[in-house]
Design a protein around this motif. Structure first.
Motif, PDB file in Angstrom:
ATOM      1  N   SER A 129     -12.563  49.364  76.220  1.00 16.15           N
ATOM      2  CA  SER A 129     -14.024  49.363  76.091  1.00 16.15           C
ATOM      3  C   SER A 129     -14.632  50.750  76.246  1.00 16.15           C
ATOM      4  O   SER A 129     -15.763  50.992  75.812  1.00 16.15           O
ATOM      5  N   SER A 130     -13.905  51.684  76.869  1.00 16.10           N
ATOM      6  CA  SER A 130     -14.447  53.029  77.054  1.00 16.10           C
ATOM      7  C   SER A 130     -14.141  53.940  75.872  1.00 16.10           C
ATOM      8  O   SER A 130     -14.615  55.067  75.820  1.00 16.10           O
ATOM      9  N   GLU A 167     -23.758  34.822  70.522  1.00 15.15           N
ATOM     10  CA  GLU A 167     -23.847  36.081  71.259  1.00 15.15           C
ATOM     11  C   GLU A 167     -24.487  37.233  70.494  1.00 15.15           C
ATOM     12  O   GLU A 167     -25.045  38.140  71.104  1.00 15.15           O
ATOM     13  N   PHE A 168     -24.395  37.228  69.165  1.00 16.43           N
ATOM     14  CA  PHE A 168     -24.876  38.387  68.418  1.00 16.43           C
ATOM     15  C   PHE A 168     -26.295  38.148  67.935  1.00 16.43           C
ATOM     16  O   PHE A 168     -26.533  37.587  66.875  1.00 16.43           O
ATOM     17  N   ASN A 197      -9.208  47.137  72.503  1.00 19.20           N
ATOM     18  CA  ASN A 197      -9.396  46.522  73.823  1.00 19.20           C
ATOM     19  C   ASN A 197      -9.908  47.507  74.864  1.00 19.20           C
ATOM     20  O   ASN A 197     -10.348  47.087  75.939  1.00 19.20           O
ATOM     21  N   SER A 218     -15.345  41.308  71.222  1.00 25.43           N
ATOM     22  CA  SER A 218     -15.618  41.554  72.640  1.00 25.43           C
ATOM     23  C   SER A 218     -16.236  42.932  72.876  1.00 25.43           C
ATOM     24  O   SER A 218     -16.718  43.215  73.974  1.00 25.43           O
ATOM     25  N   ARG A 219     -16.220  43.786  71.849  1.00 23.06           N
ATOM     26  CA  ARG A 219     -16.754  45.140  72.023  1.00 23.06           C
ATOM     27  C   ARG A 219     -18.280  45.127  71.985  1.00 23.06           C
ATOM     28  O   ARG A 219     -18.892  44.520  71.103  1.00 23.06           O
ATOM     29  N   GLN A 220     -18.888  45.849  72.923  1.00 31.14           N
ATOM     30  CA  GLN A 220     -20.343  45.923  72.992  1.00 31.14           C
ATOM     31  C   GLN A 220     -20.925  46.751  71.849  1.00 31.14           C
ATOM     32  O   GLN A 220     -22.105  46.620  71.528  1.00 31.14           O
ATOM     33  N   ASP A 221     -20.099  47.604  71.225  1.00 34.48           N
ATOM     34  CA  ASP A 221     -20.603  48.476  70.162  1.00 34.48           C
ATOM     35  C   ASP A 221     -20.347  47.929  68.766  1.00 34.48           C
ATOM     36  O   ASP A 221     -20.572  48.632  67.781  1.00 34.48           O
ATOM     37  N   GLU A 230     -14.520  55.366  72.207  1.00 34.30           N
ATOM     38  CA  GLU A 230     -15.572  55.438  71.189  1.00 34.30           C
ATOM     39  C   GLU A 230     -14.933  55.255  69.820  1.00 34.30           C
ATOM     40  O   GLU A 230     -13.932  55.907  69.497  1.00 34.30           O
ATOM     41  N   ARG A 276     -18.907  31.812  68.905  1.00 31.85           N
ATOM     42  CA  ARG A 276     -19.227  32.964  69.751  1.00 31.85           C
ATOM     43  C   ARG A 276     -20.142  33.940  69.014  1.00 31.85           C
ATOM     44  O   ARG A 276     -21.082  34.487  69.601  1.00 31.85           O
TER      45      ARG A 276
END
Length: 376
Positions: free
Chosen positions: A156-157, A211-212, A154, A184-187, A159, A207
């Motif tokens: 997001s910052s 979204e992907f 959870n 939900s992770r952008q990576d 790595e 989703r």
């Protein structure tokens, strides 16, 4: 004039630390906090080193509530020494928490030491830090509980390495609580998201498809074709499906294989032939198509149908016929049909094609799928 020359003498601070009275301890905390934090008490380099040395020697000799107050008020201070911040980080969680959560002086090596040797509560505090490195994340995943790992996902910052992301995606098959945070992770790589499609909830499936998005030019056709060839060889060990596949491949070579053939096979209750036909058209393993036929919601079937360009009317016919094969001809148009048609309208064709192409390529996952029965 330095801060210590303004009345905060080292001898006085040592005397206060040795005094067991509550008032002396409170005064010690106030003096040190003033020295480190207040504009009027800023320390020069020499005084900062001296104060850190004093605190490092005294910190373990003061009561817990004093250490807790020091840690709370100095949690984000950049004037602390590495030794002192490390001592606070390794203290009881009530003392360590604010330092572990906020202090930017802590090095990865110090954080890893805490992760390996302290409690899960310490790990949880580290998991919610800003800008957690991949190395620290790896240690949290290895040593932490599900609560710790979920908090890390959870964050997001934080790595997360590619290897750890693959591991977490695999774990999400049995740990539902990881699924939504991962998506939900952008990576999160689209390929891993499409892999999760097979075990997440209906809402998360939608989703993924919405979204992907993937640039199809990035997909390696050579690997894809090798995967398909390998899958086809494995399938040909099955005599019943082998016959169906040989027929549809022959029809395909003659440009006679189309959706009409698949629908007609279903109407005639030749389910193996319909599965073989759809798998050939979509370029998918028959195992994937069987799975799509068996799903009550029809969402995987919708993705496959959208990827090969079926119209809404064609997909409606396909969905209803598949429902009938599952229910022995007793299927009725219900709210499920309305729901799946709404989804079909919402799916982007490019996203559906990207999902299918990932399923085509992922031979390792194909091999891990549960074997399907020969017929419905």
């Amino acid at each position: 004039m330095g801060a210590l020359d303004k009345g905060y003498k080292a001898d006085e601070l040592i005397r206060l630390a040795a005094d067991k009275s509550v008032s002396a301890r409170n005064e010690l905390v106030e003096n040190i906090t003033d020295l480190f934090l207040t504009p009027g008490g800023r320390l020069n380099e020499h005084e900062r080193a001296l104060m850190n040395d004093i605190l490092s020697k005294l910190i373990l000799n003061v009561e817990q509530h004093i250490r807790r107050e020091l840690a709370r008020r100095l949690a984000d201070s950049m004037d602390l020494s590495g030794e002192l911040v490390g001592m606070l980080a390794n203290d009881k969680i009530e003392i360590a928490r604010p330092v572990l959560e906020k202090n930017k002086l802590l090095q990865d090596a110090q954080l890893i030491e805490v992760i390996r040797n302290r409690t899960d509560a310490h790990r949880l505090a580290i998991a919610i830090r800003e800008d957690v490195s991949a190395e620290v994340s790896d240690e949290l995943i290895e040593h932490g509980s599900e609560d710790v790992v979920e908090a890390l996902i959870n964050n997001s910052s934080a790595e997360i390495s590619e290897a750890s992301m693959e591991y977490l995606v695999a774990e999400s098959k049995s740990l539902d609580r990881f699924q939504e945070p991962l998506l939900s992770r952008q990576d999160l790589p689209p390929g891993l998201a499409f892999r999760m499609y097979w075990w997440v909830s209906a809402a998360l499936r939608r989703r993924i498809i919405k979204e992907f998005e993937v640039d199809e030019t990035l997909l390696d056709d050579a690997i894809e074709m090798a995967t398909k060839h390998s899958i086809q060889q494995a399938e040909e060990e099955d005599s019943v499906m082998d016959k169906a596949l040989k027929l549809v491949r022959k029809l395909d070579d003659e440009n006679k294989l189309n959706t009409t053939f698949v629908l007609q096979a279903l109407r005639q209750e030749k389910v193996n032939l319909a599965v073989a036909g759809l798998s050939q058209i979509a370029g998918l393993s028959v195992k994937i198509v069987w799975r799509a036929f068996r799903e009550r919601t029809g969402e995987s079937l919708a993705v496959i149908a959208k990827s090969i360009g079926l119209s809404k009317e064609e997909f409606t016919s396909l969905f209803l016929l598949v429902m009938q094969t599952r229910s022995g001809g007793k299927a009725r148009a219900t709210s499920l049909l309305k729901s799946i048609l709404t989804m079909y309208n919402d799916i982007k064709a490019a996203n559906a094609r990207a999902a299918v192409r990932h399923w085509q390529r992922d031979l390792g996952y194909q091999d891990a799928l549960t074997d399907m029965k020969e017929a419905i």
